[in-house]
Write a protein that holds these residues in place. Structure first.
Motif, PDB file in Angstrom:
ATOM      1  N   ILE A   1      27.961 -41.986 -24.619  1.00 23.46           N
ATOM      2  CA  ILE A   1      27.025 -41.043 -25.144  1.00 23.46           C
ATOM      3  C   ILE A   1      26.204 -40.560 -23.891  1.00 23.46           C
ATOM      4  O   ILE A   1      26.113 -41.173 -22.744  1.00 23.46           O
ATOM      5  CB  ILE A   1      25.908 -41.617 -25.915  1.00 23.46           C
ATOM      6  N   ALA A   2      25.883 -39.182 -23.940  1.00 25.90           N
ATOM      7  CA  ALA A   2      24.975 -38.672 -22.990  1.00 25.90           C
ATOM      8  C   ALA A   2      23.726 -38.130 -23.462  1.00 25.90           C
ATOM      9  O   ALA A   2      23.750 -37.820 -24.605  1.00 25.90           O
ATOM     10  CB  ALA A   2      25.605 -37.298 -22.477  1.00 25.90           C
ATOM     11  N   LEU A   3      22.583 -38.703 -22.927  1.00 19.88           N
ATOM     12  CA  LEU A   3      21.258 -38.290 -23.382  1.00 19.88           C
ATOM     13  C   LEU A   3      20.582 -37.209 -22.672  1.00 19.88           C
ATOM     14  O   LEU A   3      20.596 -37.620 -21.315  1.00 19.88           O
ATOM     15  CB  LEU A   3      20.369 -39.703 -23.556  1.00 19.88           C
ATOM     16  N   VAL A   4      20.516 -36.235 -23.190  1.00 20.90           N
ATOM     17  CA  VAL A   4      19.949 -34.975 -22.304  1.00 20.90           C
ATOM     18  C   VAL A   4      18.480 -34.763 -22.692  1.00 20.90           C
ATOM     19  O   VAL A   4      18.101 -34.782 -23.662  1.00 20.90           O
ATOM     20  CB  VAL A   4      20.835 -33.602 -22.567  1.00 20.90           C
ATOM     21  N   ASP A   5      17.744 -34.853 -21.427  1.00 23.18           N
ATOM     22  CA  ASP A   5      16.274 -34.641 -21.639  1.00 23.18           C
ATOM     23  C   ASP A   5      15.679 -33.754 -20.822  1.00 23.18           C
ATOM     24  O   ASP A   5      15.772 -33.900 -19.421  1.00 23.18           O
ATOM     25  CB  ASP A   5      15.650 -35.768 -21.683  1.00 23.18           C
ATOM     26  N   ALA A   6      14.991 -32.679 -21.259  1.00 17.05           N
ATOM     27  CA  ALA A   6      14.222 -31.691 -20.288  1.00 17.05           C
ATOM     28  C   ALA A   6      12.804 -32.459 -19.894  1.00 17.05           C
ATOM     29  O   ALA A   6      12.306 -31.622 -18.846  1.00 17.05           O
ATOM     30  CB  ALA A   6      14.160 -30.263 -20.969  1.00 17.05           C
ATOM     31  N   GLY A   7      12.400 -33.343 -20.462  1.00 16.78           N
ATOM     32  CA  GLY A   7      11.050 -33.987 -19.912  1.00 16.78           C
ATOM     33  C   GLY A   7       9.807 -32.989 -20.574  1.00 16.78           C
ATOM     34  O   GLY A   7       8.851 -33.267 -19.875  1.00 16.78           O
ATOM     35  N   ARG A   8       9.971 -32.118 -21.655  1.00 13.42           N
ATOM     36  CA  ARG A   8       8.877 -31.538 -21.899  1.00 13.42           C
ATOM     37  C   ARG A   8       8.608 -31.979 -23.572  1.00 13.42           C
ATOM     38  O   ARG A   8       8.829 -31.077 -24.437  1.00 13.42           O
ATOM     39  CB  ARG A   8       9.229 -30.353 -21.883  1.00 13.42           C
TER      40      ARG A   8
END
Length: 305
Positions: A35-42
């Motif tokens: 899996i890839a966990l994508v996070d923009a941090g907002r």
């Protein structure tokens, strides 16, 4: 776009790394899926100093909870963390391509959207700089911390009167109709029985050094002592990905939310969703629980091919 026939690099791409996304990723990681966990941090809750009502984590900051979740998830070797904003998503032959803001492209067999919501507060000076501290959305999340102080509900939609009826369990309450959301006879009877003051002159300003509230100023010049103000914001999708993919929405009391089935699959096969973007009621525990279901749903979908 030219058909991409390469096998997907990831079994699932999870977009959004707060409570819902981390919970979904955990189920897939424990199933030993890539899996890839994508996070923009907002995250939506970044304005709140503490998260409350989350069993075992009550009183911890949202940042601390996410940091703990990421550390636990990092112990699973099939997880890759990708910090950044997912700008575009599309389906190609039953697979999903997610394009990041930097132009890189992620390729996954399943997609989990835990992209959250964006709050739109009423156009009143002083609300935004106090949001999450003394301007609040949920008495179950924050009422205990402002208990026994003068409390107010700033009406923003027809359900605001219901919120005002709840609040006296935490403190003396004033319901500000703002000249728009007059309670009906049944609501008026309940508010009166609960000891709620109904104020029909609109609030025009918040007084006191932010993030504190000392009082509210009314349109007729009066000032009323209020130390915390509850407002149910209008909500919008924080990300365009679901719209780009053609997912269906339902209309909630504060705005649209994604339509999902019992296993959190959207109306687009292979696309699952979790968290505030799928719930008419926002709550940390509910967001995490929906992430668990979305992760399990995505895994079951992979098993079935």
């Amino acid at each position: 776009m030219q058909l991409d026939i390469r096998p997907p690099r990831y079994d699932a791409i999870v977009v959004g790394g707060s409570f819902a996304g981390l919970s979904a990723a955990m189920q897939l990681a424990r199933a030993r899926r890539r899996i890839a966990l994508v996070d923009a941090g907002r995250p939506r809750n970044r304005y709140a100093a503490r998260s409350h009502g989350f069993l075992g984590l009550d009183g911890k900051s949202p940042t601390e909870i996410v940091r703990l979740g990421r550390r636990q998830l990092a112990a699973y070797p099939t997880v890759e963390f990708i910090d950044g904003t997912a700008a575009h998503a599309e389906e190609s032959a039953g697979r999903f391509l997610v394009t990041m803001e930097d132009g890189s492209v992620l390729h996954g067999a399943r997609l989990v959207l835990a992209t959250g919501m964006r709050d739109e507060l009423p156009a009143l000076p002083g609300l935004q700089e106090r949001w999450g501290q003394t301007v609040l959305h949920c008495p179950y999340c924050h009422g205990y911390e402002v208990a026994d102080r003068p409390l107010g509900v700033l009406a923003a939609h027809p359900l605001s009167a219901h919120q005002a009826a709840l609040l006296p369990d935490w403190g003396p309450t004033t319901y500000f109709t703002q000249g728009e959301f007059e309670p009906d006879s049944e609501q008026t009877a309940l508010l009166t029985a609960r000891g709620v003051r109904i104020e029909r002159t609109p609030v025009v300003n918040l007084l006191g050094p932010a993030p504190q509230i000392d009082a509210v100023q009314l349109a007729d010049g009066r000032r009323l002592l209020i130390n915390a103000l509850f407002v149910a914001a209008r909500v919008h999708m924080a990300s365009p990905l679901a719209m780009q993919l053609g997912c269906a929405f339902d209309q909630g009391p504060m705005g649209p939310y994604l339509r999902v089935d019992d296993f959190k699959q959207t109306t687009v096969p292979g696309v699952f969703a979790a968290g505030d973007a799928t719930l008419p009621m926002a709550n940390a525990t509910l967001a995490s629980a929906s992430g668990v279901m979305a992760g399990a749903g995505a895994h079951n979908s992979l098993v079935r091919g």
